[in-house]
Design a protein around this motif. Structure first.
Motif, mmCIF file in Angstrom:
data_model
loop_
_atom_site.group_PDB
_atom_site.id
_atom_site.type_symbol
_atom_site.label_atom_id
_atom_site.label_comp_id
_atom_site.label_asym_id
_atom_site.label_seq_id
_atom_site.Cartn_x
_atom_site.Cartn_y
_atom_site.Cartn_z
ATOM 1 N N SER A 9 0.842 -1.189 0.000
ATOM 2 C CA SER A 9 0.000 0.000 0.000
ATOM 3 C C SER A 9 0.880 1.243 0.000
ATOM 4 C CB SER A 9 -0.881 0.002 1.267
ATOM 5 O OG SER A 9 -1.853 1.018 1.212
ATOM 6 N N PRO A 10 0.742 2.134 -0.972
ATOM 7 C CA PRO A 10 1.559 3.354 -0.947
ATOM 8 C C PRO A 10 1.391 4.119 0.365
ATOM 9 C CG PRO A 10 0.476 3.131 -3.061
ATOM 10 C CD PRO A 10 -0.108 2.077 -2.166
ATOM 11 N N HIS A 11 0.127 4.306 0.778
ATOM 12 C CA HIS A 11 -0.177 5.031 2.011
ATOM 13 C C HIS A 11 -1.153 4.214 2.855
ATOM 14 C CE1 HIS A 11 0.332 8.184 -1.238
ATOM 15 N NE2 HIS A 11 1.359 8.414 -0.453
ATOM 16 N N GLN A 112 8.053 12.686 -11.385
ATOM 17 C CA GLN A 112 8.820 12.130 -10.278
ATOM 18 C C GLN A 112 10.167 12.832 -10.194
ATOM 19 O OE1 GLN A 112 9.225 7.759 -10.078
ATOM 20 N NE2 GLN A 112 11.409 8.107 -9.769
ATOM 21 N N LYS A 113 10.520 13.296 -9.011
ATOM 22 C CA LYS A 113 11.785 13.989 -8.833
ATOM 23 C C LYS A 113 12.959 13.021 -8.952
ATOM 24 C CE LYS A 113 9.573 17.807 -7.929
ATOM 25 N NZ LYS A 113 9.540 18.933 -8.868
ATOM 26 N N GLN A 114 14.058 13.525 -9.457
ATOM 27 C CA GLN A 114 15.243 12.699 -9.679
ATOM 28 C C GLN A 114 15.706 12.031 -8.386
ATOM 29 O OE1 GLN A 114 18.447 14.817 -11.573
ATOM 30 N NE2 GLN A 114 19.893 13.134 -11.357
ATOM 31 N N PRO A 141 -0.163 -1.455 -6.609
ATOM 32 C CA PRO A 141 -1.153 -0.590 -7.273
ATOM 33 C C PRO A 141 -0.870 -0.400 -8.751
ATOM 34 C CG PRO A 141 0.413 0.729 -6.045
ATOM 35 C CD PRO A 141 0.699 -0.703 -5.693
ATOM 36 N N MET A 142 -1.944 -0.219 -9.529
ATOM 37 C CA MET A 142 -1.799 0.128 -10.939
ATOM 38 C C MET A 142 -1.357 1.575 -11.123
ATOM 39 S SD MET A 142 -5.153 -1.631 -12.622
ATOM 40 C CE MET A 142 -5.706 -3.263 -12.121
ATOM 41 N N ALA A 143 -1.556 2.393 -10.095
ATOM 42 C CA ALA A 143 -1.155 3.809 -10.128
ATOM 43 C C ALA A 143 -1.935 4.605 -11.154
ATOM 44 C CB ALA A 143 0.351 3.952 -10.358
ATOM 45 N N ILE A 151 3.045 5.453 -8.135
ATOM 46 C CA ILE A 151 3.895 5.071 -9.254
ATOM 47 C C ILE A 151 5.157 4.365 -8.767
ATOM 48 C CG2 ILE A 151 5.354 5.980 -11.108
ATOM 49 C CD1 ILE A 151 3.222 8.175 -11.497
ATOM 50 N N LEU A 152 5.753 4.871 -7.701
ATOM 51 C CA LEU A 152 6.947 4.240 -7.147
ATOM 52 C C LEU A 152 6.638 2.833 -6.644
ATOM 53 C CD1 LEU A 152 8.337 7.339 -5.227
ATOM 54 C CD2 LEU A 152 9.466 6.191 -7.146
ATOM 55 N N THR A 153 5.470 2.649 -6.033
ATOM 56 C CA THR A 153 5.084 1.318 -5.557
ATOM 57 C C THR A 153 4.782 0.392 -6.727
ATOM 58 O OG1 THR A 153 4.126 2.395 -3.604
ATOM 59 C CG2 THR A 153 3.595 0.080 -3.938
ATOM 60 N N GLN A 154 4.189 0.949 -7.783
ATOM 61 C CA GLN A 154 3.982 0.160 -9.003
ATOM 62 C C GLN A 154 5.319 -0.317 -9.555
ATOM 63 O OE1 GLN A 154 3.655 1.989 -12.882
ATOM 64 N NE2 GLN A 154 1.532 1.233 -13.066
#
Length: 241
Positions: A9-11, A112-114, A141-143, A151-154
């Motif tokens: 879960s992202p959050h 997304q930041k570098q 997650p599909m994001a 997106i990072l978790t995807q």
């Protein structure tokens, strides 16, 4: 022997809102379910203006602790075990100079930041070092809301799949109406799960534990229940063929 399911879960609240009915089904079958919040780390001070505004809306000075406690209660209602990794939420993350990376809501959904580029690899290492994931079905997650933490978790899911782990993607709640490019980009099999009345009730009762988030997301408790009784009564997953 019961199967093991690990939902990333992202959050706090993302998995319960997205998959709570299916998790209830798994638990009723006697299968072990773990819900792991990736960005459950402590706040990093000083807070940005955005973080301060959200804390006021969420109504708790120690909001991370509050959200952890909410998640523990919600997961328990579904027969799942909750835990979290120490990575901070995007609203708290900073660069090497101590500057906040994401200053507005729009920042989360643009680029997304570098400084976050290595995070998926760090998360995968943390999972391998702290959890027995080799025997688990892993859900990511599909994001479809394009939130950077989703997106990072995807991306974690893609990395794990590349290494041979059994990965399934779930559609993020609250963002169902937004374009979901994952189906177009990858050859995935879509599965829609219609929840039983009991599973839907379990999901709603679990989500009610996230008291700090409900008014922010839905404006009222009635709107929250209406959402889950309609849109949230179907949960969508995607399997690699």
């Amino acid at each position: 022997m019961s199967k093991t399911h690990l939902f990333l879960s992202p959050h706090f609240d993302d998995v319960v809102g997205s998959c709570g009915g299916f998790i209830s089904r798994l638990s009723e079958k006697g299968e072990k379910v773990y819900i792991l919040t990736i960005f459950g780390g402590d706040s990093l001070f000083p807070l940005s203006e955005l973080a301060n505004e959200l804390h006021l809306i969420w109504g708790a000075e120690t909001i991370v602790t509050t959200r952890r406690n909410e998640d523990t209660l919600a997961c328990k209602k579904l027969g799942a075990i909750s835990n979290f990794l120490p990575f901070p939420d995007a609203i708290y993350r900073k660069n090497s100079l101590g500057q906040n990376l994401y200053l507005t809501i729009q920042d989360f959904r643009t680029l997304q930041k570098q400084e976050d580029n290595m995070l998926p690899y760090e998360i995968v290492c943390s999972l391998k070092n702290n959890y027995n994931i080799s025997c688990s079905t892993i859900y990511c997650p599909m994001a479809n809301g394009s939130h950077v933490d989703h997106i990072l978790t995807q991306k974690v899911g893609f990395l794990l799949k590349k290494e041979g782990y059994n990965v399934i993607f779930y559609q993020d709640f609250y963002y169902e109406q937004e374009e979901n490019e994952i189906f177009n980009r990858l050859s995935l099999k879509r599965i829609d799960i219609n929840l039983s009345d009991q599973e839907l009730t379990s999901k709603i009762n679990a989500f009610k534990c996230y008291k700090s988030q409900i008014l922010c997301l839905f404006e009222s408790w009635d709107s929250m229940e209406d959402y889950f009784n309609t849109v949230g009564s179907v949960e969508t997953f995607a399997f690699f063929r």
